[in-house]
Design an enzyme around this catalytic site. Structure first.
Site, PDB file in Angstrom:
ATOM      1  N   ASN A 112       1.036  -1.037   0.002  1.00 19.65           N
ATOM      2  CA  ASN A 112       0.043   0.026  -0.003  1.00 19.65           C
ATOM      3  C   ASN A 112       0.674   1.276  -0.016  1.00 19.65           C
ATOM      4  O   ASN A 112       2.017   1.345   0.592  1.00 19.65           O
ATOM      5  CB  ASN A 112      -0.907  -0.178   1.321  1.00 19.65           C
ATOM      6  CG  ASN A 112      -1.697   1.181   1.426  1.00 19.65           C
ATOM      7  OD1 ASN A 112      -2.251   1.674   0.353  1.00 19.65           O
ATOM      8  ND2 ASN A 112      -1.799   1.856   2.574  1.00 19.65           N
ATOM      9  N   HIS A 114       0.864   4.926   1.423  1.00 13.91           N
ATOM     10  CA  HIS A 114       0.125   5.871   2.575  1.00 13.91           C
ATOM     11  C   HIS A 114       0.840   7.271   2.426  1.00 13.91           C
ATOM     12  O   HIS A 114       2.189   7.520   2.645  1.00 13.91           O
ATOM     13  CB  HIS A 114       0.369   5.153   3.839  1.00 13.91           C
ATOM     14  CG  HIS A 114      -0.240   5.923   4.994  1.00 13.91           C
ATOM     15  ND1 HIS A 114      -1.811   6.038   5.142  1.00 13.91           N
ATOM     16  CD2 HIS A 114      -0.069   6.876   5.794  1.00 13.91           C
ATOM     17  CE1 HIS A 114      -2.266   6.453   5.975  1.00 13.91           C
ATOM     18  NE2 HIS A 114      -1.022   7.359   6.638  1.00 13.91           N
ATOM     19  N   SER A 141       4.941   6.886   2.438  1.00 11.98           N
ATOM     20  CA  SER A 141       5.371   5.169   2.749  1.00 11.98           C
ATOM     21  C   SER A 141       4.858   4.399   1.882  1.00 11.98           C
ATOM     22  O   SER A 141       3.690   4.413   1.789  1.00 11.98           O
ATOM     23  CB  SER A 141       5.057   5.123   4.149  1.00 11.98           C
ATOM     24  OG  SER A 141       5.435   5.970   5.179  1.00 11.98           O
ATOM     25  N   ASP A 150      -2.521   0.342   8.195  1.00 10.37           N
ATOM     26  CA  ASP A 150      -1.116   1.257   7.896  1.00 10.37           C
ATOM     27  C   ASP A 150       0.078   0.856   8.843  1.00 10.37           C
ATOM     28  O   ASP A 150       0.672   1.775   9.464  1.00 10.37           O
ATOM     29  CB  ASP A 150      -1.518   2.778   7.972  1.00 10.37           C
ATOM     30  CG  ASP A 150      -2.693   3.206   7.073  1.00 10.37           C
ATOM     31  OD1 ASP A 150      -2.582   2.415   6.020  1.00 10.37           O
ATOM     32  OD2 ASP A 150      -3.110   4.109   7.351  1.00 10.37           O
TER      33      ASP A 150
HETATM   34  C1  GRF Z   1      -2.480   8.849  -2.130  1.00 15.01           C
HETATM   35  O1  GRF Z   1      -2.259  10.091  -1.434  1.00 15.01           O
HETATM   36  C2  GRF Z   1      -2.161   7.726  -1.312  1.00 15.01           C
HETATM   37  O2  GRF Z   1      -0.837   7.778  -0.820  1.00 15.01           O
HETATM   38  C3  GRF Z   1      -3.492   7.374  -0.472  1.00 15.01           C
HETATM   39  O3  GRF Z   1      -4.420   7.891  -1.323  1.00 15.01           O
HETATM   40  C4  GRF Z   1      -4.273   8.778  -2.368  1.00 15.01           C
HETATM   41  C5  GRF Z   1      -4.368   8.244  -3.784  1.00 15.01           C
HETATM   42  O4  GRF Z   1      -4.390   9.259  -4.791  1.00 15.01           O
HETATM   43  N1  GRF Z   1      -3.499   6.252  -0.119  1.00 15.01           N
HETATM   44  P1  GRF Z   1      -4.534   8.632  -6.284  1.00 15.01           P
HETATM   45  O5  GRF Z   1      -6.018   8.212  -6.352  1.00 15.01           O
HETATM   46  O6  GRF Z   1      -3.569   7.791  -6.450  1.00 15.01           O
HETATM   47  O7  GRF Z   1      -4.380   9.997  -7.113  1.00 15.01           O
END
Ligand code: GRF
Length: 194
Positions: A112, A114, A141, A150
């Protein structure tokens, strides 16, 4: 995995719920000549997710998962992962929590991204909370997914400076830029061990 001119490519499924800028970026990396992976499947819990448009554009299989019942939802997910011979799942803005049972079935194969320097700021509104706590740095991360939110082992992180006049929106843009550099790097690191 598919074999292309003697090179084994890793089959990746990307899970999204919204914009899909990370998805878009991963697709473009996967299309590079030397890429070791292919994005084969896009899964979303949200039929209106903007990111789903990349499925049609790039001829990638997509599946919308209805989450009224998590057991049924995850049954469908597993079926799709098998059907598409998925080796690695990349969560990218997927707003549902996967069950311990599903994670166990795909152990070490779900990662994932984050928007914080984990273990700080798990969950939502990471940038706003960082501003309120007067942090000097935020970041992003990439981590393995385990049954706690997370909390899985960190694969790679990138720090981003927070300046005095930064708003959460400004930080989000800066961090997203770094996410797009970090996620492909993390995938390259992870696929060596698959
Ligand atoms: C990103 O900030 C990611 O870190 C978080 O959700 C957001 C997704 O953005 N988990 P996108 O849909 O890829 O533009």
């Amino acid at each position: 995995m598919v074999k292309l001119i003697g090179i084994k490519k890793i089959n990746i499924a990307v899970f999204i719920s919204g914009t899909g800028s990370n998805l878009k970026n991963l697709i473009s990396h996967s299309l590079r000549k030397k890429s070791r992976y292919k994005i084969c499947l896009i899964i979303s819990n949200n039929s209106k997710a903007k990111g789903l448009n990349y499925a049609k554009k790039h001829n990638i299989n997509k599946k919308i998962i209805h989450y009224e019942n998590i057991t049924n939802a995850e049954k469908t997910i597993l079926k799709e992962l098998k059907r598409n011979s998925i080796d690695l799942v990349c969560l990218a803005g997927f707003m549902k929590i996967l069950s311990a049972k599903l994670i166990k079935k795909f152990k070490g194969k779900i990662i994932n991204i984050h928007p914080s320097l984990l273990p700080k700021y798990k969950g939502l509104n990471t940038h706003q909370r960082a501003i309120e706590n007067k942090e000097k740095f935020c970041g992003c991360s990439v981590h393995y997914v385990n049954s706690k939110l997370d909390s899985g082992k960190i694969i790679l992180q990138k720090k981003v400076r927070i300046f005095k006049n930064d708003t959460a929106e400004k930080i989000k843009k800066k961090v997203l830029k770094q996410e797009h550099i970090l996620y492909p790097k993390a995938i390259s690191k992870v696929i060596v061990n698959l």
